[in-house]
Design a protein around this motif. Sequence first.
Motif, PDB file in Angstrom:
ATOM      1  N   ARG A   1     -16.672  67.252  99.704  1.00 28.71           N
ATOM      2  CA  ARG A   1     -16.322  65.897  99.243  1.00 28.71           C
ATOM      3  C   ARG A   1     -14.984  65.870  98.516  1.00 28.71           C
ATOM      4  NH1 ARG A   1     -21.689  63.167  96.644  1.00 28.71           N
ATOM      5  NH2 ARG A   1     -21.226  61.209  97.671  1.00 28.71           N
ATOM      6  N   GLU A   2     -14.698  66.925  97.732  1.00 26.21           N
ATOM      7  CA  GLU A   2     -13.473  66.932  96.933  1.00 26.21           C
ATOM      8  C   GLU A   2     -12.244  67.314  97.751  1.00 26.21           C
ATOM      9  OE1 GLU A   2     -14.592  69.616  93.823  1.00 26.21           O
ATOM     10  OE2 GLU A   2     -16.078  68.180  93.056  1.00 26.21           O
ATOM     11  N   SER A   3     -12.448  67.886  98.930  1.00 29.35           N
ATOM     12  CA  SER A   3     -11.309  68.322  99.745  1.00 29.35           C
ATOM     13  C   SER A   3     -10.512  67.124 100.255  1.00 29.35           C
ATOM     14  CB  SER A   3     -11.802  69.126 100.952  1.00 29.35           C
ATOM     15  OG  SER A   3     -12.346  70.348 100.539  1.00 29.35           O
TER      16      SER A   3
ATOM     17  N   LEU B   1     -16.894  66.424 107.640  1.00 27.10           N
ATOM     18  CA  LEU B   1     -16.364  65.255 106.925  1.00 27.10           C
ATOM     19  C   LEU B   1     -14.917  64.948 107.319  1.00 27.10           C
ATOM     20  CD1 LEU B   1     -17.682  65.494 103.232  1.00 27.10           C
ATOM     21  CD2 LEU B   1     -18.746  64.489 105.232  1.00 27.10           C
ATOM     22  N   GLY B   2     -14.344  65.748 108.214  1.00 27.95           N
ATOM     23  CA  GLY B   2     -12.975  65.504 108.660  1.00 27.95           C
ATOM     24  C   GLY B   2     -11.929  65.890 107.626  1.00 27.95           C
TER      25      GLY B   2
ATOM     26  N   MET C   1     -20.643  78.041 104.498  1.00 24.00           N
ATOM     27  CA  MET C   1     -20.918  76.651 104.884  1.00 24.00           C
ATOM     28  C   MET C   1     -19.864  75.657 104.394  1.00 24.00           C
ATOM     29  SD  MET C   1     -25.040  76.303 104.452  1.00 24.00           S
ATOM     30  CE  MET C   1     -25.130  77.031 102.816  1.00 24.00           C
ATOM     31  N   LYS C   2     -19.021  76.066 103.411  1.00 25.91           N
ATOM     32  CA  LYS C   2     -18.072  75.096 102.841  1.00 25.91           C
ATOM     33  C   LYS C   2     -17.109  74.548 103.895  1.00 25.91           C
ATOM     34  CE  LYS C   2     -18.212  76.684  98.095  1.00 25.91           C
ATOM     35  NZ  LYS C   2     -17.601  77.580  97.121  1.00 25.91           N
ATOM     36  N   PRO C   3     -16.370  75.426 104.619  1.00 24.17           N
ATOM     37  CA  PRO C   3     -15.449  74.862 105.620  1.00 24.17           C
ATOM     38  C   PRO C   3     -16.170  74.205 106.797  1.00 24.17           C
ATOM     39  CG  PRO C   3     -15.344  77.279 105.624  1.00 24.17           C
ATOM     40  CD  PRO C   3     -16.220  76.882 104.476  1.00 24.17           C
TER      41      PRO C   3
END
Length: 344
Positions: free
Chosen positions: A312-314, A94-95, A86-88
């Motif tokens: 969020r951190e990406s 979130l773009g 689910m991470k990617p």
Amino acid sequence: MNADVVTAEPVDHQTQLEMWRRMLRIRRFDEEATRLLRLGELPGVLHLTTGQEAAVVGACMALSADDYVIGTHRNHGHPIGLGADMKPLLAEVLGKATGVCKGKAGELHLIAPDVGAIFSSAILGSGVPMAVGTALTSRTKRTGQVTLVMFGDGASNEGAVHESMNLASIWKLPIIFLCENNGYAVTVPATYAVSVADIADRAAGYAMPGEIVDGSDPFAVHSAVAAAAARARRQAGPSLIEVKTYRTVDHAENLPNQPYREETEVEGWRKRDPITRMRERLVDSGVAGVDELDRLVDEVEREIAEVVAFARESPYPEPEELWTDMYADERLNHAPRTSERSHA
Ligand SMILES: Cc1ncc(C[n+]2csc(CCOP(=O)(O)OP(=O)(O)O)c2C)c(N)n1
Ligand SMILES: [Mg+2]
């Protein structure tokens, strides 16, 4: 739509628990995406799967690992139902540059090719002719792969859907046409916009089997899709499955929504929430105890917290990324040259 009919299906206990886990993941993914949207961290809109999780997971888990799945604009559940990381996926919503499409496509184009979710699009019905392409490829190469293609009740009226069913029928292609009939296309009821009461009846026009399945029962959906996949694999041709389901949220978050259905109707479906019903069923049938299910909920919560933190951190993609990934031929991927700009 009869959400109270429950069929028995011999899915082993571990698979039943995994089904519930994936349904929970989809629900929590959508809830967190909605929260981030409301915090202003997400550009655009969200098409949630809320209420339709049993239908999605039942279908996705009936396939083999190398089968293809082509989703719709309401697509968060399809890769998650197939078991994708689910991470990617959330990063894409979130773009962010770590997203499945490097943050350039957004929530309408979630994919996860490693688990078979190869395409989804905002253009209604556009995935259905593509399914003819993937199925023709599988047939030509004799790979034994099946393509499962989803579309909504609204999309079921698109010309391309009908052309695709005709071609799939005459060529006996290994396709499962799965209509997620949630009763509405934005605000338009299927009872108004669709020429037949049951979309499955349209299968007769293309000489393929058509089946209606209760979408709140993941085992019923699983069983129907597994049977259609077996039929496709023995080269007996395509099938149409109409899954009767319901979205208990509005068409999209962050779009103006006008009233179009009775609150009592929505409430009635919320009371028969597929995730709650399956939890009760797992307990009643002795598949799992309450403590075990609570532990599973905690596991999904921990997983979701990591997914949200990662997304969020990406970082966002660099501006130069605008000029990459447009064409398969890398030489064509570049910013407009001065001469091209002057013609614009
Ligand atoms: C070709 C096309 N026409 C119209 C739209 C605008 N549109 C986006 S979602 C939607 C309704 C889709 O309804 P349905 O196929 O039932 O899927 P659901 O949203 O109910 O899952 C419409 C009309 C579009 N995206 N593409
Ligand atoms: Mg619909």
